[in-house]
Design a protein around this motif. Structure first.
Motif, PDB file in Angstrom:
ATOM      1  N   SER A 299      52.173 -50.147  -5.490  1.00 57.19           N
ATOM      2  CA  SER A 299      51.411 -51.385  -5.581  1.00 57.19           C
ATOM      3  C   SER A 299      50.175 -51.407  -4.695  1.00 57.19           C
TER       4      SER A 299
ATOM      5  N   ASP B 142      58.693 -46.133  -6.882  1.00 61.14           N
ATOM      6  CA  ASP B 142      57.903 -46.950  -7.804  1.00 61.14           C
ATOM      7  C   ASP B 142      57.304 -46.076  -8.898  1.00 61.14           C
TER       8      ASP B 142
ATOM      9  N   VAL C 247      57.881 -47.367  -1.427  1.00 64.36           N
ATOM     10  CA  VAL C 247      58.589 -48.128  -2.448  1.00 64.36           C
ATOM     11  C   VAL C 247      58.409 -49.616  -2.160  1.00 64.36           C
ATOM     12  N   HIS C 248      58.422 -50.421  -3.226  1.00 64.88           N
ATOM     13  CA  HIS C 248      58.066 -51.832  -3.091  1.00 64.88           C
ATOM     14  C   HIS C 248      58.980 -52.571  -2.114  1.00 64.88           C
TER      15      HIS C 248
ATOM     16  N   ASP D 273      61.068 -48.658  -9.836  1.00 60.54           N
ATOM     17  CA  ASP D 273      60.447 -49.959 -10.096  1.00 60.54           C
ATOM     18  C   ASP D 273      59.080 -49.717 -10.730  1.00 60.54           C
ATOM     19  N   ASP D 274      58.977 -50.022 -12.029  1.00 58.56           N
ATOM     20  CA  ASP D 274      57.723 -49.775 -12.748  1.00 58.56           C
ATOM     21  C   ASP D 274      56.977 -51.085 -13.015  1.00 58.56           C
TER      22      ASP D 274
END
Length: 801
Positions: A183, A179, A131-132, A209-210
């Motif tokens: 990323s 996410d 996850v970011h 988180d898109d």
């Protein structure tokens, strides 16, 4: 934290030195897919503006109009007063997402507003490993509120479900943070399975988180998540407008107005942080309107065609894509950071700017080439870049001594091969070094005199002691009590030793060098749930129970770096065979560490400061007064007050325990200490190691007795090797440790004993630095070089701190 920052600083400095970080454009005006860096025009494949809207006339006009109408800024908290463009923007975004939403100054500030507000004190949080970083950072605020955090492997729905089952009866809500498009690798979560879990488990909620999924996919650019599944009633989606929207700000999209209003009223960064400023609000409104046009749909279709083209060509060119997806983010697997940097710089010379994805964003040996495609790229740009990447990828691997087989092994990919016309042999000539490599499984295969000459000084790695340790760590029922020994020798064509080393494979607690608080939480889980929680295989120089030199390098020899590389290769082979997740070269003092740091970073090893070694190096005194005079004034006072007044309360024996009952008692005292030693949290040593110390005359044992007890109240086990007296294990009866200052007393007796035996150094090992300073020890900085193959254990420990 400070050590992590030092490591990150070293890594970024290294990347900057290699020309792949902290670069600047030199163009007077940007207008498309090209940038100028260091005087060279490059096709830019490093931008996340997937639709290229920053140059669209509508967005530029939106900025101009907003500046003319509202100025450069509106300096008021949005809670009090917001410029009217905010309302217009949220209305346009509602037309796209059809759910209650809030615009935030950035996506990160959106997380900081939303998560602490919607996650309750009775909730629990589970995070995907990938996850970011902005969500991971925000999660630290939740941890400060004592909300339990957990980490699961990337996209492991099985691990997620198991954790939900474990937590569902303990918490009001369980939030899973992940996410929409990851990323680094460009992969995506299995949204259908996530929705199924949301439907099956009442407590489970999803926060996603898109940012990288926006605009390029879905009706009106709704993004990856909203295209694949409807907005679930237990789902919050956060997006970024700095990528596909080509402006600024973040958007938090809620399942209902009640949750939206709560964040709007209570989100800290919405109250106290500045707003999106009018010029970029103007661009955002224009972008949101553009998203709802046929022109935008054509841009999306163009990008989708280019994504499909790249995916097809990557397969045809045999470039090892980590995971295929429909996203405009691509990750080509490479290996160590230096390999990635090599390829990035090669591509720069060919006229292409691409990004590196390297440690700590990904595991050290799993770095790769990360590039993005956008509508401004022509097919000629794309094809030219891919053909250049195929060629430079092969040459970069060859130049850095890697191979297709190594990439496939590290990333667990199917075997692949790439044929190109050029060979690195045309670029560099490699002279043979004439090195000869020898590998053994026992020190018995190596000459005694040779081994002791290079390895015995300054510790307990003598030939005879290693034979004993090989026996002491074998044949046990519990796996943590066993260790496999390996010996590695490299000589030159004349037979001269270039390197000599030994290492062991064993399992160890991942929190060995973590804070005592982290280890305490880990031990609680080991007692109640899983005895091997946060336990991994490791390959390290030295043994689980020894101090001293475990690596000798003749740095005067021109091929010493190759010899070091061969040692690491041998250790990696053992790690692969055993399934170990960590390599470690350990016990380097400052001078040795400084000479190796840059070389080993190049080989994928980061330096790590271990607890300091406490060494008494002044044993030249003859009387107690001379000894006291050798101490600093403060420590002299401590000895006079805390140690000498208690000396007459003890009877000191240097005879080893004779009966089995005495031996077992000595081991029981050791276990009292080992079971509390969270500062260096290791598995307790097996009793057989103590049997070895009882029987080996090289081990010296100090025993302290009090007048009222027949059994010893303290033991110190040390190895006597010529001029060195090395403390290795202590046992203490905690019922009298405070009344008699037992620990301080046995440290003092160790100094006296080392002096009595004619030693010049008394190594009191790790931890308890203050107490050891009091008896004359100097704390010497001590380092290891470490490489972890995965991030999971580290991420889990971050949640425990």
């Amino acid at each position: 934290m400070a050590q992590a920052l030092d490591t990150l600083n070293d890594i970024i400095n290294d990347a900057t030195r290699r020309g792949v970080a902290h670069n600047f454009t030199e163009d007077e005006q940007l207008s498309g897919a090209r940038v100028t860096v260091n005087g060279q025009e490059l096709v830019n494949f490093g931008s996340c503006s997937y639709l290229g809207l920053e140059f669209h006339s509508a967005l530029k006009q939106g900025v101009i109009d907003a500046v003319n109408k509202y100025g450069t800024q509106f300096s008021t908290s949005r809670t009090y007063l917001a410029v009217g463009l905010y309302k217009e923007l949220e209305e346009e975004l509602f037309n796209i997402f059809h759910k209650p939403l809030l615009v935030t100054a950035t996506t990160t500030l959106g997380h900081l507003a939303a998560l602490p507000t919607i996650v309750g004190d009775d909730d629990a949080v589970i995070m995907d490993l990938q996850v970011h970083s902005s969500i991971q950072m925000t999660a630290q605020m939740l941890k400060a509120r004592k909300i339990p955090l957990y980490v699961v492997p990337n996209n492991s729905m099985e691990a997620l479900e198991n954790k939900v089952k474990l937590l569902q009866n303990r918490h009001r809500k369980i939030w899973f943070l992940t996410d929409g498009v990851f990323s680094m690798y460009g992969n995506t979560p299995p949204m259908d399975k996530l929705v199924s879990l949301l439907d099956r488990y009442k407590q489970l909620h999803l926060y996603i988180d898109d940012a990288h999924g926006m605009s390029w996919m879905g009706k009106n650019g709704q993004g990856y998540v909203h295209t694949v599944v409807p907005h679930h009633e237990k789902m919050v989606v956060v997006i970024s407008m700095t990528k596909g929207f080509a402006c600024a700000g973040g958007v938090v999209i809620f399942p209902n107005e009640e949750m939206r209003d709560r964040v709007k009223n209570c989100g800290g960064t919405l109250i106290f942080a500045g707003p999106v400023q009018p010029p970029l609000l103007g661009a955002a409104v224009a972008s949101a309107k553009l998203h709802q046009t046929e022109e935008f749909a054509r841009l999306q279709a163009d990008l989708q065609n280019k994504i499909a083209y790249i995916n097809r060509r990557l397969v045809e060119l045999n470039l090892p894509l980590y995971e295929a997806s429909d996203a405009p983010v691509f990750f080509v697997s490479a290996g160590l950071p230096r390999i990635t940097y090599n390829i990035v710089n090669r591509m720069k010379r060919r006229g292409y700017h691409i990004n590196s994805a390297a440690f700590p964003a990904v595991p050290m040996k799993k770095s790769g080439i990360r590039f993005m495609v956008n509508v401004m790229h022509s097919y000629e740009d794309i094809e030219g870049m891919l053909l250049a990447l195929q060629e430079e990828y092969v040459l970069g691997l060859q130049e850095e001594g890697s191979s297709f087989e190594e990439v496939a092994r590290v990333f667990r990919l199917p075997a692949f091969t790439i044929q190109v016309e050029k060979s690195i042999k045309e670029v560099v000539s490699q002279e043979t070094t004439g090195l000869r490599e020898e590998k053994y499984r026992s020190v018995a295969s190596l000459p005694v005199a040779e081994w002791n000459y290079y390895m015995a000084e300054g510790g307990c790695h003598t030939h005879s002691n290693l034979l004993n340790l090989e026996r002491g760590f074998s044949g046990h029922g519990q796996k943590e009590n066993n260790a496999s020994f390996y010996y590695h020798k490299v000589t030159d064509e004349k037979g001269g030793i270039v390197s000599l080393a030994f290492f062991t494979y064993n399992i160890a607690k991942d929190d060995m060098f973590a804070s005592a608080a982290v280890s305490a939480r880990a031990e609680e889980i080991r007692r109640t749930e899983d005895p091997y929680y946060l336990v991994s295989g490791q390959v390290m120089t030295g043994t689980p129970f020894s101090l001293g030199r475990s690596v000798y390098l003749n740095k005067e020899h021109p091929a010493w770096k190759e010899a070091l590389q061969r040692l690491l290769d041998n250790m990696q082979q053992v790690a692969d065979a055993e399934g170990a997740t960590r390599l470690m070269l350990r016990d380097f003092f400052e001078d040795d560490r400084n000479g190796l740091k840059e070389v080993l970073l190049d080989l994928g090893m980061i330096d790590y400061r271990l607890p300091g070694r406490c060494v008494v190096e002044n044993l030249s005194w003859n009387t107690q007064e001379e000894y006291l005079a050798s101490l600093g004034g403060k420590y002299r006072y401590n000895v006079r007050k805390e140690i000498l007044p208690y000396a007459d309360r003890f009877r000191v024996s240097y005879h080893k325990p004779a009966t089995e009952a005495e031996r077992q008692h000595g081991y029981a005292l050791y276990r009292q200490v080992a079971d509390k030693a969270l500062q260096m949290n290791a598995f307790p040593l097996p009793y057989e190691v103590f049997t070895m110390m009882y029987d080996d005359p090289a081990y010296d044992i100090i025993q302290l007795y009090t007048d009222d007890r027949e059994e010893a109240v303290a033991l110190l086990f040390s190895y006597h090797n010529g001029e060195d007296y090395t403390g290795l294990a202590v046992g203490l009866d905690y019922t009298c440790i405070r009344t008699h200052n037992t620990y301080k007393q046995i440290l003092y007796r160790s100094v006296l004993r080392a002096r009595e035996l004619g030693c010049v150094r008394n190594d009191l090992a790790y931890t308890a630095e203050l107490e050891k300073k009091k008896v004359g020890a100097t704390v010497r900085a001590n380092y290891a070089f470490v490489q972890a193959t995965e991030h999971l254990s580290h991420a889990i420990m971050e949640t425990l701190s």
